[in-house]
Design a protein around this motif. Sequence first.
Motif, PDB file in Angstrom:
ATOM      1  N   HIS A   1       0.522 -38.865  35.390  1.00 18.12           N
ATOM      2  CA  HIS A   1       1.400 -37.825  35.996  1.00 18.12           C
ATOM      3  C   HIS A   1       2.569 -38.267  36.529  1.00 18.12           C
ATOM      4  O   HIS A   1       3.093 -39.437  36.122  1.00 18.12           O
ATOM      5  N   ASP A   2       2.739 -37.935  37.933  1.00 19.73           N
ATOM      6  CA  ASP A   2       3.919 -38.354  38.758  1.00 19.73           C
ATOM      7  C   ASP A   2       3.263 -39.320  40.056  1.00 19.73           C
ATOM      8  O   ASP A   2       3.809 -39.097  40.999  1.00 19.73           O
ATOM      9  N   SER A   3       2.211 -39.644  40.063  1.00 22.04           N
ATOM     10  CA  SER A   3       1.422 -40.332  41.176  1.00 22.04           C
ATOM     11  C   SER A   3       1.815 -41.601  41.254  1.00 22.04           C
ATOM     12  O   SER A   3       1.317 -42.183  42.541  1.00 22.04           O
ATOM     13  N   PHE A   4       2.478 -42.314  40.513  1.00 23.59           N
ATOM     14  CA  PHE A   4       2.767 -43.789  40.660  1.00 23.59           C
ATOM     15  C   PHE A   4       3.771 -43.943  41.718  1.00 23.59           C
ATOM     16  O   PHE A   4       4.877 -43.294  41.877  1.00 23.59           O
ATOM     17  N   GLY A   5       3.677 -45.126  42.564  1.00 20.98           N
ATOM     18  CA  GLY A   5       4.308 -45.346  43.881  1.00 20.98           C
ATOM     19  C   GLY A   5       5.637 -46.286  43.111  1.00 20.98           C
ATOM     20  O   GLY A   5       5.450 -47.464  42.865  1.00 20.98           O
ATOM     21  N   ARG A   6       6.773 -45.514  42.873  1.00 20.65           N
ATOM     22  CA  ARG A   6       7.695 -46.349  42.130  1.00 20.65           C
ATOM     23  C   ARG A   6       8.549 -47.510  43.185  1.00 20.65           C
ATOM     24  O   ARG A   6       9.025 -48.298  42.580  1.00 20.65           O
ATOM     25  N   ASP A   7       8.044 -47.123  44.474  1.00 21.46           N
ATOM     26  CA  ASP A   7       8.594 -48.264  45.362  1.00 21.46           C
ATOM     27  C   ASP A   7       7.956 -49.864  45.186  1.00 21.46           C
ATOM     28  O   ASP A   7       8.542 -50.702  45.454  1.00 21.46           O
ATOM     29  N   LYS A   8       6.851 -49.515  44.239  1.00 21.59           N
ATOM     30  CA  LYS A   8       5.940 -50.957  44.063  1.00 21.59           C
ATOM     31  C   LYS A   8       6.396 -51.390  42.490  1.00 21.59           C
ATOM     32  O   LYS A   8       5.695 -52.202  42.062  1.00 21.59           O
ATOM     33  N   TYR A   9       7.184 -50.535  41.694  1.00 18.72           N
ATOM     34  CA  TYR A   9       7.719 -51.040  40.503  1.00 18.72           C
ATOM     35  C   TYR A   9       8.376 -52.295  40.495  1.00 18.72           C
ATOM     36  O   TYR A   9       9.387 -52.549  40.999  1.00 18.72           O
ATOM     37  N   ASP A  10       7.676 -53.408  39.712  1.00 17.84           N
ATOM     38  CA  ASP A  10       8.553 -54.615  39.998  1.00 17.84           C
ATOM     39  C   ASP A  10       8.506 -55.372  38.660  1.00 17.84           C
ATOM     40  O   ASP A  10       7.776 -56.035  38.200  1.00 17.84           O
ATOM     41  N   PRO A  11       9.556 -55.157  37.736  1.00 19.85           N
ATOM     42  CA  PRO A  11       9.591 -55.520  36.382  1.00 19.85           C
ATOM     43  C   PRO A  11       9.280 -57.173  36.281  1.00 19.85           C
ATOM     44  O   PRO A  11       9.968 -57.709  37.074  1.00 19.85           O
ATOM     45  N   ASP A  12       8.503 -57.570  35.191  1.00 20.99           N
ATOM     46  CA  ASP A  12       8.363 -59.066  35.056  1.00 20.99           C
ATOM     47  C   ASP A  12       9.637 -59.733  34.844  1.00 20.99           C
ATOM     48  O   ASP A  12       9.640 -60.953  34.837  1.00 20.99           O
ATOM     49  N   ASN A  13      10.593 -58.950  34.110  1.00 19.54           N
ATOM     50  CA  ASN A  13      11.916 -59.428  33.706  1.00 19.54           C
ATOM     51  C   ASN A  13      13.057 -58.301  33.966  1.00 19.54           C
ATOM     52  O   ASN A  13      13.217 -57.343  33.112  1.00 19.54           O
ATOM     53  N   TYR A  14      13.529 -58.507  35.058  1.00 11.87           N
ATOM     54  CA  TYR A  14      14.685 -57.566  35.604  1.00 11.87           C
ATOM     55  C   TYR A  14      15.862 -57.517  34.680  1.00 11.87           C
ATOM     56  O   TYR A  14      16.345 -56.337  34.237  1.00 11.87           O
ATOM     57  N   ASP A  15      16.374 -58.422  34.162  1.00 11.65           N
ATOM     58  CA  ASP A  15      17.474 -58.397  32.943  1.00 11.65           C
ATOM     59  C   ASP A  15      17.007 -57.455  31.751  1.00 11.65           C
ATOM     60  O   ASP A  15      17.861 -56.761  31.382  1.00 11.65           O
ATOM     61  N   THR A  16      15.697 -57.891  31.210  1.00 12.87           N
ATOM     62  CA  THR A  16      15.393 -56.910  30.060  1.00 12.87           C
ATOM     63  C   THR A  16      15.164 -55.640  30.593  1.00 12.87           C
ATOM     64  O   THR A  16      15.525 -54.634  29.884  1.00 12.87           O
ATOM     65  N   PHE A  17      14.516 -55.404  31.822  1.00 15.25           N
ATOM     66  CA  PHE A  17      14.463 -53.954  32.077  1.00 15.25           C
ATOM     67  C   PHE A  17      15.741 -53.205  32.471  1.00 15.25           C
ATOM     68  O   PHE A  17      15.766 -52.140  31.795  1.00 15.25           O
ATOM     69  N   PHE A  18      16.796 -53.906  32.999  1.00 20.91           N
ATOM     70  CA  PHE A  18      18.036 -53.142  33.031  1.00 20.91           C
ATOM     71  C   PHE A  18      18.749 -53.030  31.651  1.00 20.91           C
ATOM     72  O   PHE A  18      19.292 -51.959  31.780  1.00 20.91           O
ATOM     73  N   GLU A  19      18.554 -53.853  30.826  1.00 28.08           N
ATOM     74  CA  GLU A  19      19.049 -53.674  29.431  1.00 28.08           C
ATOM     75  C   GLU A  19      18.277 -52.397  28.872  1.00 28.08           C
ATOM     76  O   GLU A  19      18.940 -51.497  28.387  1.00 28.08           O
ATOM     77  N   ASN A  20      17.028 -52.170  29.020  1.00 31.62           N
ATOM     78  CA  ASN A  20      16.255 -51.086  28.415  1.00 31.62           C
ATOM     79  C   ASN A  20      16.779 -49.938  28.971  1.00 31.62           C
ATOM     80  O   ASN A  20      16.978 -48.772  28.435  1.00 31.62           O
ATOM     81  N   TRP A  21      17.007 -49.901  30.369  1.00 27.90           N
ATOM     82  CA  TRP A  21      17.201 -48.729  31.407  1.00 27.90           C
ATOM     83  C   TRP A  21      18.647 -48.268  31.152  1.00 27.90           C
ATOM     84  O   TRP A  21      18.911 -47.068  30.982  1.00 27.90           O
ATOM     85  N   LYS A  22      19.457 -49.150  31.043  1.00 26.98           N
ATOM     86  CA  LYS A  22      20.827 -48.627  30.599  1.00 26.98           C
ATOM     87  C   LYS A  22      20.986 -47.840  29.017  1.00 26.98           C
ATOM     88  O   LYS A  22      21.565 -47.250  29.225  1.00 26.98           O
ATOM     89  N   ASP A  23      20.080 -48.325  28.031  1.00 30.20           N
ATOM     90  CA  ASP A  23      20.143 -47.601  26.993  1.00 30.20           C
ATOM     91  C   ASP A  23      19.598 -46.419  27.075  1.00 30.20           C
ATOM     92  O   ASP A  23      20.115 -45.241  26.650  1.00 30.20           O
ATOM     93  N   LEU A  24      18.566 -46.328  28.120  1.00 31.14           N
ATOM     94  CA  LEU A  24      17.762 -44.951  28.394  1.00 31.14           C
ATOM     95  C   LEU A  24      18.749 -44.078  28.914  1.00 31.14           C
ATOM     96  O   LEU A  24      19.045 -42.772  28.842  1.00 31.14           O
ATOM     97  N   MET A  25      19.532 -44.369  29.936  1.00 33.51           N
ATOM     98  CA  MET A  25      20.594 -43.613  30.796  1.00 33.51           C
ATOM     99  C   MET A  25      21.637 -43.077  29.779  1.00 33.51           C
ATOM    100  O   MET A  25      21.998 -42.214  30.106  1.00 33.51           O
ATOM    101  N   LEU A  26      21.950 -44.107  29.020  1.00 32.56           N
ATOM    102  CA  LEU A  26      23.030 -43.677  27.961  1.00 32.56           C
ATOM    103  C   LEU A  26      22.249 -42.633  27.123  1.00 32.56           C
ATOM    104  O   LEU A  26      23.395 -41.611  26.922  1.00 32.56           O
ATOM    105  N   HIS A  27      21.228 -42.597  26.629  1.00 38.04           N
ATOM    106  CA  HIS A  27      20.789 -41.643  25.850  1.00 38.04           C
ATOM    107  C   HIS A  27      20.663 -40.174  26.731  1.00 38.04           C
ATOM    108  O   HIS A  27      21.120 -39.080  26.297  1.00 38.04           O
TER     109      HIS A  27
END
Length: 570
Positions: free
Chosen positions: A333-359
């Motif tokens: 559900h929504d129980s994950f502490g997002r303050d602890k989200y630490d992508p193993d590859n920030y460049d990859t994450f932001f590329e993916n997140w940008k595509d999602l936000m454009l969607h």
Amino acid sequence: MAITTIVMDVYKPGSELKNKVVDISDSFNARVGDNQVRLVIKYIERGIVERMEQEQLTPFMMGWVGQQDEEQKVTAETGIAVSYHGSTNDIIGGGKVRMDLPGTMFPQEGAFYGFFGLENSSGKRVTTNNVLFRIENNNPDMYVDTLPFRTELQKLLDEAIAKSKTTFGDISEGWETLKKEIEDALANGNTNIDTYLIRLKSAEEKLEQYEKDLAAGKAMTQQDFDNWKTILEGKMDAVEHQDILSYRNKLKYKTISATIYSDAESISNDQLNHIQATGADLTLVTMVTVDNATDSSPTDINETTFNDVINRATKIGLNVGMLKPHIGIAGQHDSFGRDKYDPDNYDTFFENWKDLMLHYADLANTNGIPILSIGCEMKLCTDTKYLVKWQDIYNSIKAKYPDLLIAYSMSMYEFEDSENSGQISSVVDLIGLNVYPAYAPANYDATMEVDELKGAWWHDWNGHEFMQSINGYYDSYQKPIYITETGLTPYDDGLSRLVSDYNGTDHAYNFDAQAIGYKAAFEAVALNSHIIGVAIWHASKPFSFIDENNVNKVTPSEKVLTQYFKGGKI
């Protein structure tokens, strides 16, 4: 960005009161030439919070500014007398006052020696111990503002006096009459309208037109003057009847959040119906899932699931006011502490997140949704070293959809870190804050009062000062504030704990506790014009205002939401 709060006791503690001086120079000082210097004082005394409101108490300070004598005092022999008398607008709740001190309070180098206090028009007056702070002047040639402070109404009077001296025949006589009427109003104490200038807007427009006519060589007729005088008289009448004191901040965006947790667990019709019944719009939260706290490739919900919610909301006349995707662990559900989200590859994450936000921007544009929150409580990802990534997301969305408003929903841990994570406010249109005050130190009881509880927005029981953060972000970025989350659980301890000890047990719901918490939040928001929107968290348990044991019931919480949203109280 934090505003220093100085605590003063009107009981004037100390064994030798005549020699008791509170030196506040470690927290506050000024300089010759300073103007509109903000000083926040918190008064403590049993009952002072209630008395400020009930007795219409307003702050003042008075004393001398100059060189200290051998007893470390400043007197009439060594200083210049100064004073400040505030208004009810200076009261910010929780026993605190905010004074914006004019330049006349700092006329020369030396020290201020005097006291603070509270007073009202009925003669009530309480004061503090003597107070001392420094006034610096490193430049002896510095300009000093020695003119008295002028309210906007007094400035209008100045303009009226100037125009009355022009040569327009009997118009001059009319100006003199008007001048007398304004001076009478000022003498009666009706000067406190700086915050309410909109009530003089039509009068100001007439003045502007008059100046344009003069520039064009047109003379003002007696009829023109009489018409303008009638408008201003109406505004003055409003001031004299004090209806301006009923001013309340009214929100542009009023929403309640509900979440699509997965393709198999969407938003129910009961939830949509209850939200629609309150008069609110829907903040549509979607879970964008990752496998674990370091997974750099989030997975979105199926667009068919999204469209189904939009269609069902549209059929009952429920608008969607905001899209708000949340990072979460699949199946949690929504129980994950997002303050602890630490992508193993920030460049990859932001590329993916940008595509999602454009969607999501495409979805918002297609469905007429005005606001997109491009992230929520992702503290490690809002470190300033990634600010350029967020700027790229913002720019890419705006290039396609310039009218779509962009927000980011900051957690308390982000917005209280204003020099780091809080700087994401520079790459959004609306500054989103998730605010969850601790309204009380203990469980709910029926004697609790809204006016006491709302003070938690200024200083809550965990020591957080949310209104100061709100005002600080507005002052720093000059952007509207959207409370992207606020709410509480419907349990006995909901006013004191964000996560209830009764969650997941058979303990009975207490919607009365939740209802008074909602009222306290709305009454606090009604006092801050920087806030343009609120999203109540949430339509699902454990925060839900809906009784899952009787979904047809209208709970006390829902009644409050309806009063404020559909009833127009906020």
